[in-house]
Design a protein around this motif. Structure first.
Motif, mmCIF file in Angstrom:
data_model
loop_
_atom_site.group_PDB
_atom_site.id
_atom_site.type_symbol
_atom_site.label_atom_id
_atom_site.label_comp_id
_atom_site.label_asym_id
_atom_site.label_seq_id
_atom_site.Cartn_x
_atom_site.Cartn_y
_atom_site.Cartn_z
ATOM 1 N N ALA A 61 0.820 -1.218 0.000
ATOM 2 C CA ALA A 61 0.000 0.000 0.000
ATOM 3 C C ALA A 61 0.851 1.263 0.000
ATOM 4 N N LEU A 62 2.146 1.125 0.379
ATOM 5 C CA LEU A 62 3.015 2.286 0.396
ATOM 6 C C LEU A 62 3.279 2.759 -1.031
ATOM 7 N N GLY A 63 3.383 4.080 -1.191
ATOM 8 C CA GLY A 63 3.659 4.643 -2.506
ATOM 9 C C GLY A 63 2.441 4.789 -3.383
ATOM 10 N N GLN A 64 1.256 4.458 -2.887
ATOM 11 C CA GLN A 64 0.053 4.567 -3.695
ATOM 12 C C GLN A 64 -0.587 5.948 -3.591
ATOM 13 N N GLY A 65 -0.038 6.769 -2.669
ATOM 14 C CA GLY A 65 -0.541 8.131 -2.564
ATOM 15 C C GLY A 65 -0.124 8.956 -3.773
ATOM 16 N N ALA A 66 -0.865 9.998 -4.077
ATOM 17 C CA ALA A 66 -0.601 10.828 -5.246
ATOM 18 C C ALA A 66 0.683 11.632 -5.064
ATOM 19 N N PHE A 67 1.391 11.820 -6.161
ATOM 20 C CA PHE A 67 2.629 12.606 -6.128
ATOM 21 C C PHE A 67 2.355 14.019 -5.635
ATOM 22 N N ARG A 73 3.421 18.067 0.803
ATOM 23 C CA ARG A 73 3.874 17.782 2.175
ATOM 24 C C ARG A 73 5.387 17.927 2.280
ATOM 25 N N TRP A 74 6.095 17.494 1.252
ATOM 26 C CA TRP A 74 7.558 17.605 1.230
ATOM 27 C C TRP A 74 7.984 19.063 1.275
ATOM 28 N N TYR A 75 7.304 19.913 0.488
ATOM 29 C CA TYR A 75 7.659 21.332 0.448
ATOM 30 C C TYR A 75 7.440 21.990 1.802
ATOM 31 N N GLU A 76 6.314 21.692 2.447
ATOM 32 C CA GLU A 76 6.014 22.303 3.743
ATOM 33 C C GLU A 76 7.031 21.911 4.800
ATOM 34 N N ALA A 77 7.674 20.759 4.644
ATOM 35 C CA ALA A 77 8.643 20.284 5.634
ATOM 36 C C ALA A 77 10.011 20.936 5.484
ATOM 37 N N TYR A 88 11.915 26.241 -5.317
ATOM 38 C CA TYR A 88 11.281 24.919 -5.213
ATOM 39 C C TYR A 88 9.790 25.010 -5.506
ATOM 40 N N ARG A 89 9.148 26.045 -4.967
ATOM 41 C CA ARG A 89 7.708 26.197 -5.187
ATOM 42 C C ARG A 89 7.410 26.395 -6.670
ATOM 43 N N ARG A 90 8.226 27.218 -7.330
ATOM 44 C CA ARG A 90 8.024 27.451 -8.758
ATOM 45 C C ARG A 90 8.233 26.176 -9.560
ATOM 46 N N HIS A 91 9.290 25.422 -9.218
ATOM 47 C CA HIS A 91 9.549 24.163 -9.933
ATOM 48 C C HIS A 91 8.369 23.203 -9.797
ATOM 49 N N ILE A 92 7.876 23.065 -8.563
ATOM 50 C CA ILE A 92 6.810 22.089 -8.289
ATOM 51 C C ILE A 92 5.500 22.509 -8.948
ATOM 52 N N GLU A 93 5.101 23.760 -8.713
ATOM 53 C CA GLU A 93 3.784 24.194 -9.176
ATOM 54 C C GLU A 93 3.716 24.371 -10.689
ATOM 55 N N GLU A 94 4.784 24.858 -11.299
ATOM 56 C CA GLU A 94 4.729 25.197 -12.717
ATOM 57 C C GLU A 94 5.180 24.068 -13.631
ATOM 58 N N PHE A 140 11.913 12.493 -4.873
ATOM 59 C CA PHE A 140 11.871 11.032 -4.891
ATOM 60 C C PHE A 140 12.886 10.434 -3.918
ATOM 61 N N ALA A 141 14.045 11.069 -3.787
ATOM 62 C CA ALA A 141 15.056 10.558 -2.859
ATOM 63 C C ALA A 141 14.536 10.572 -1.428
ATOM 64 N N ASP A 142 13.818 11.614 -1.057
ATOM 65 C CA ASP A 142 13.240 11.670 0.292
ATOM 66 C C ASP A 142 12.106 10.669 0.437
ATOM 67 N N ALA A 143 11.375 10.403 -0.643
ATOM 68 C CA ALA A 143 10.325 9.383 -0.599
ATOM 69 C C ALA A 143 10.924 8.002 -0.379
#
Length: 510
Positions: A61-67, A73-77, A88-94, A140-143
């Motif tokens: 079941a691990l890894g089935q959550g949406a990217f 969650r990764w960004y907020e941490a 980072y925000r620009r890379h992720i959102e755009e 992905f490395a942190d995942a």
């Protein structure tokens, strides 16, 4: 030991984990596997039990959550510098979420990432796409560290899927100029802005290699005799806020400054009399241009009239307010200049912004100074900077009908040169005069972690030779500028030319 359990017309594998709980053999999606025979179920259960004991078992079941959920969650941490968080925000959102937001982490394959990268490169610069893929790799490395996935689909495999030969991802070579180019660009930028600040800033950047944020964030206390101390920079966020933060890569350093450069900056500070800015409470060497002055959309300023008439701004002010204090000849020159420039009293903005904005400086001052053209800005198309030919090298005509009143335009100095290109220029000049690499790295704020760099050290002799070499470049540029015209409408440069001309004419220099 695992065992088989009969369930209607199939068998399922069951096994016990160290906690005493009994689990069922499931597939990668977490669904129970239905075995046709008892033996198959028992063998699969035993293998799953052994994996648990070795620590190799992973919950399907691990890894089935949406990217998208994980990336947010990764960004907020993260707890990084404001500039890094913005990037980072620009890379992720755009760039990342539009492609991967709704895909499960575990379902994203290397081929998916490669295909995304190919599509991005068809629209954006390869260097930018490389940066976005690095951010994806980091997520992905942190995942993987959290146990959500087992491999990094954004990892690059060397030599796979690449064309042979030289890289096709290389960007264009950075445009540079020479000592005379720096001087001419600085003069034009000052003519476009109507003040000396841009002249001093461009020369300082060209002869120190400072980054843009370090120039904007240079505080008066760090402009010292014989050196410029880089302690802070002002980084512009997407919101328009300027954040006072350490220089890039913590490249704190003292940059040796030639006597003439120290004097140029000191004279500017004495003339401008800067005061603490309202946003940071610090006193900076440079302040921004007028709040609403961009390109040739605004009218001529008082200083433009003074330059055109070859008088002081005080004389122009007296002609406007106390004409009886000015001789008839000067009144006539000022009135002619007012008519030529289309000067409207009260039409120029006298208030100055606390700091330059990167885009405004590059778009309306630096690029037109380099190319001689204003950029496209709706509803107007790209157009040459309209000039009144006298005094040389021409005073920008402003306001309504500027193009009709103009009688000249500038030729380009160095096609494609940007403010950052002056940093490349400074490094190239140091290479040309034979500066040692260890000194160049220290001056530029670069870090060389090689063994050879560890054993190299800066000496007083190296620094002295560099100061002499840069001074020779500067004096050669002044001589070349004198050969073009003995004077300049830019006060700071005009003073330098007068001094240089007197030195060249003295017996000692013959």
């Amino acid at each position: 030991m695992g065992f088989a359990e009969k369930r209607g017309d199939y068998w399922r594998g069951r096994y016990k984990v160290p906690s005493g709980k009994q689990l069922t053999v499931v597939d990668e999606n977490g669904k129970t596997i239905r075995f046709a025979t008892k033996g198959e179920a028992q063998r699969a259960a035993s293998e799953a039990e052994n994996m648990h004991r070795r620590g190799d078992w992973r919950d399907p079941a691990l890894g089935q959550g949406a990217f998208g959920e994980y990336a947010n969650r990764w960004y907020e941490a993260q707890d990084l510098a404001a500039s890094t968080m913005q990037n980072y925000r620009r890379h992720i959102e755009e760039h990342l979420l539009p492609e991967f937001e709704n895909k499960a982490l575990a379902d994203i394959l290397r081929t998916d990432v490669d295909l995304w990268e190919k599509k991005e490169k068809a629209v954006y610069a390869a260097s930018s796409v490389k940066t976005w893929r690095s951010t994806l790799h980091l997520i992905f490395a942190d995942a993987i560290d959290e146990g959500l996935i087992t491999s990094n689909p954004a990892a690059k495999r060397r030599g796979r899927g690449k064309r042979a030969g030289r890289s096709h991802d290389r960007g264009p070579e950075k445009a540079i100029t020479d000592a005379l180019g720096i001087l001419l660009v600085a003069e034009r930028a000052a003519l476009l802005s109507g003040r000396d600040d841009e002249f001093v800033a461009v020369v300082l950047k060209g002869y120190t290699g400072m980054r843009w944020g370090e120039i904007v964030g240079l505080e008066t206390e760090f402009a010292r005799p014989g050196s410029i101390r880089v302690e802070w920079q002002l980084y512009e966020l997407d919101t328009g806020d300027l954040v006072r933060c350490p220089p890039k890569d913590d490249s704190y350093r003292a940059i040796d400054a030639m006597e003439w450069l120290t004097a140029l900056v000191a004279d500017h500070v004495a003339r401008a009399k800067p005061t603490p800015c309202p946003c940071h409470g610090k006193t900076y060497v440079f302040r921004g241009q007028g709040v609403a002055r961009t390109g040739d959309h605004q009218g001529a300023k008082l200083v433009d009239v003074a330059r055109r008439a070859e008088v002081s701004t005080g004389t122009v002010s007296n002609v406007l307010n106390h004409p009886n204090r000015v001789t008839e000849a000067k009144r006539g020159r000022v009135k002619h200049a007012i008519a030529d420039l289309g000067f409207v009293r009260g039409g120029a903005v006298s208030e100055h912004a606390a700091h330059w904005r990167r885009n405004g400086f590059a778009t309306w001052l630096f690029t037109p100074a380099v190319s001689g053209w204003y950029p496209k800005k709706a509803p107007q198309q790209p157009r040459p900077v309209p000039l009144l030919g006298e005094p040389w090298p021409g005073v920008p005509a402003r306001g309504r009908g500027a193009s009709e009143r103009a009688d000249a335009c500038w030729l380009p100095i160095a096609k494609g040169l940007t403010p950052h290109g002056l940093r490349h220029t400074h490094r190239t000049v140091m290479e040309d005069i034979g500066t040692e690499k260890v000194l160049m790295d220290r001056r530029m704020g670069h870090i060389d972690s090689s063994v050879s760099a560890r054993y190299a050290h800066v000496t007083p002799g190296m620094r002295k030779r560099l100061m002499l070499g840069l001074t020779e470049q500067w004096e050669t540029a002044l001589d070349a500028r004198l050969a073009l015209c003995l004077t300049s409408p830019v006060r700071a440069l005009n003073n330098l030319l007068l001094v240089r001309a007197s030195m060249v004419q003295s017996p000692r220099h013959r």
